[in-house]
Design a protein around this motif. Sequence first.
Motif, PDB file in Angstrom:
ATOM      1  N   LYS A  17      -7.994  -0.447  -9.056  1.00  0.00           N
ATOM      2  CA  LYS A  17      -7.950   0.935  -8.587  1.00  0.00           C
ATOM      3  C   LYS A  17      -8.275   1.157  -6.900  1.00  0.00           C
ATOM      4  O   LYS A  17      -7.506   1.287  -6.303  1.00  0.00           O
ATOM      5  N   ALA A  18      -9.680   0.344  -6.779  1.00  0.00           N
ATOM      6  CA  ALA A  18     -10.090   0.316  -5.400  1.00  0.00           C
ATOM      7  C   ALA A  18      -9.144  -0.433  -4.419  1.00  0.00           C
ATOM      8  O   ALA A  18      -8.889  -0.217  -3.458  1.00  0.00           O
ATOM      9  N   HIS A  19      -8.750  -1.681  -5.076  1.00  0.00           N
ATOM     10  CA  HIS A  19      -7.845  -2.448  -4.401  1.00  0.00           C
ATOM     11  C   HIS A  19      -6.498  -1.927  -3.919  1.00  0.00           C
ATOM     12  O   HIS A  19      -6.316  -1.835  -2.858  1.00  0.00           O
ATOM     13  N   TRP A  20      -5.845  -1.106  -4.784  1.00  0.00           N
ATOM     14  CA  TRP A  20      -4.846  -0.237  -4.772  1.00  0.00           C
ATOM     15  C   TRP A  20      -4.815   0.477  -3.571  1.00  0.00           C
ATOM     16  O   TRP A  20      -4.213   0.808  -2.630  1.00  0.00           O
ATOM     17  N   LYS A  21      -5.947   1.353  -3.610  1.00  0.00           N
ATOM     18  CA  LYS A  21      -6.290   2.383  -2.905  1.00  0.00           C
ATOM     19  C   LYS A  21      -6.508   1.858  -1.413  1.00  0.00           C
ATOM     20  O   LYS A  21      -6.094   2.605  -0.383  1.00  0.00           O
ATOM     21  N   ARG A  22      -7.281   0.943  -1.147  1.00  0.00           N
ATOM     22  CA  ARG A  22      -7.436   0.203  -0.014  1.00  0.00           C
ATOM     23  C   ARG A  22      -6.197  -0.160   0.629  1.00  0.00           C
ATOM     24  O   ARG A  22      -6.180   0.255   1.969  1.00  0.00           O
ATOM     25  N   ASN A  23      -5.370  -0.966   0.005  1.00  0.00           N
ATOM     26  CA  ASN A  23      -4.208  -1.135   0.563  1.00  0.00           C
ATOM     27  C   ASN A  23      -3.375  -0.128   0.968  1.00  0.00           C
ATOM     28  O   ASN A  23      -2.803  -0.035   2.139  1.00  0.00           O
ATOM     29  N   ALA A  24      -3.229   1.053   0.217  1.00  0.00           N
ATOM     30  CA  ALA A  24      -2.603   2.193   0.513  1.00  0.00           C
ATOM     31  C   ALA A  24      -3.149   2.809   1.902  1.00  0.00           C
ATOM     32  O   ALA A  24      -2.406   3.288   2.716  1.00  0.00           O
ATOM     33  N   ALA A  25      -4.617   2.856   1.983  1.00  0.00           N
ATOM     34  CA  ALA A  25      -4.987   3.574   3.125  1.00  0.00           C
ATOM     35  C   ALA A  25      -4.837   2.571   4.354  1.00  0.00           C
ATOM     36  O   ALA A  25      -4.675   3.186   5.507  1.00  0.00           O
ATOM     37  N   LEU A  26      -4.839   1.342   4.197  1.00  0.00           N
ATOM     38  CA  LEU A  26      -4.395   0.385   5.332  1.00  0.00           C
ATOM     39  C   LEU A  26      -3.024   0.519   5.703  1.00  0.00           C
ATOM     40  O   LEU A  26      -2.841   0.573   7.035  1.00  0.00           O
ATOM     41  N   GLU A  27      -2.162   0.655   4.795  1.00  0.00           N
ATOM     42  CA  GLU A  27      -0.782   0.964   5.242  1.00  0.00           C
ATOM     43  C   GLU A  27      -0.637   2.408   5.992  1.00  0.00           C
ATOM     44  O   GLU A  27       0.414   2.346   6.710  1.00  0.00           O
ATOM     45  N   ALA A  28      -1.275   3.295   5.377  1.00  0.00           N
ATOM     46  CA  ALA A  28      -1.057   4.754   5.979  1.00  0.00           C
ATOM     47  C   ALA A  28      -1.660   4.480   7.474  1.00  0.00           C
ATOM     48  O   ALA A  28      -1.092   5.286   8.520  1.00  0.00           O
ATOM     49  N   GLN A  29      -2.776   4.015   7.362  1.00  0.00           N
ATOM     50  CA  GLN A  29      -3.374   3.749   9.008  1.00  0.00           C
ATOM     51  C   GLN A  29      -2.122   3.208   9.874  1.00  0.00           C
ATOM     52  O   GLN A  29      -2.070   3.418  11.059  1.00  0.00           O
ATOM     53  N   LYS A  30      -1.800   2.073   9.502  1.00  0.00           N
ATOM     54  CA  LYS A  30      -0.781   1.258  10.223  1.00  0.00           C
ATOM     55  C   LYS A  30       0.323   2.063  10.686  1.00  0.00           C
ATOM     56  O   LYS A  30       1.078   2.068  11.816  1.00  0.00           O
ATOM     57  N   ALA A  31       0.887   2.871   9.514  1.00  0.00           N
ATOM     58  CA  ALA A  31       2.102   3.904   9.943  1.00  0.00           C
ATOM     59  C   ALA A  31       1.594   4.928  10.779  1.00  0.00           C
ATOM     60  O   ALA A  31       2.469   5.223  11.847  1.00  0.00           O
ATOM     61  N   LEU A  32       0.549   5.477  10.714  1.00  0.00           N
ATOM     62  CA  LEU A  32       0.088   6.439  11.883  1.00  0.00           C
ATOM     63  C   LEU A  32      -0.077   6.078  13.163  1.00  0.00           C
ATOM     64  O   LEU A  32       0.372   6.494  14.299  1.00  0.00           O
ATOM     65  N   SER A  33      -0.527   4.731  13.217  1.00  0.00           N
ATOM     66  CA  SER A  33      -0.943   4.065  14.475  1.00  0.00           C
ATOM     67  C   SER A  33       0.472   3.636  15.218  1.00  0.00           C
ATOM     68  O   SER A  33       0.693   4.036  16.347  1.00  0.00           O
ATOM     69  N   LEU A  34       1.328   3.241  14.527  1.00  0.00           N
ATOM     70  CA  LEU A  34       2.915   3.065  15.069  1.00  0.00           C
ATOM     71  C   LEU A  34       3.482   4.346  15.267  1.00  0.00           C
ATOM     72  O   LEU A  34       4.050   4.229  16.554  1.00  0.00           O
ATOM     73  N   GLY A  35       3.367   5.325  14.787  1.00  0.00           N
ATOM     74  CA  GLY A  35       4.088   6.746  14.995  1.00  0.00           C
ATOM     75  C   GLY A  35       3.355   7.152  16.037  1.00  0.00           C
ATOM     76  O   GLY A  35       4.288   7.887  17.052  1.00  0.00           O
TER      77      GLY A  35
END
Length: 58
Positions: A17-35
Amino acid sequence: MAVPKKKTSNTKRDQRKAHWKRNAALEAQKALSLGKSVLSGRSNSFVYPQDEEEDDEE
């Protein structure tokens, strides 16, 4: 005869669960940065079609 599977330990479950949440958080951070970079107009790594009207005005 059907045999029940062994129970997954709480540690393994929590790790997954922690691995899944960490990957989701990193992808969200990348998307926000790109936006943010696209909106600021300083994006070099993202190519998107521009309206023809904007090209004519410049």
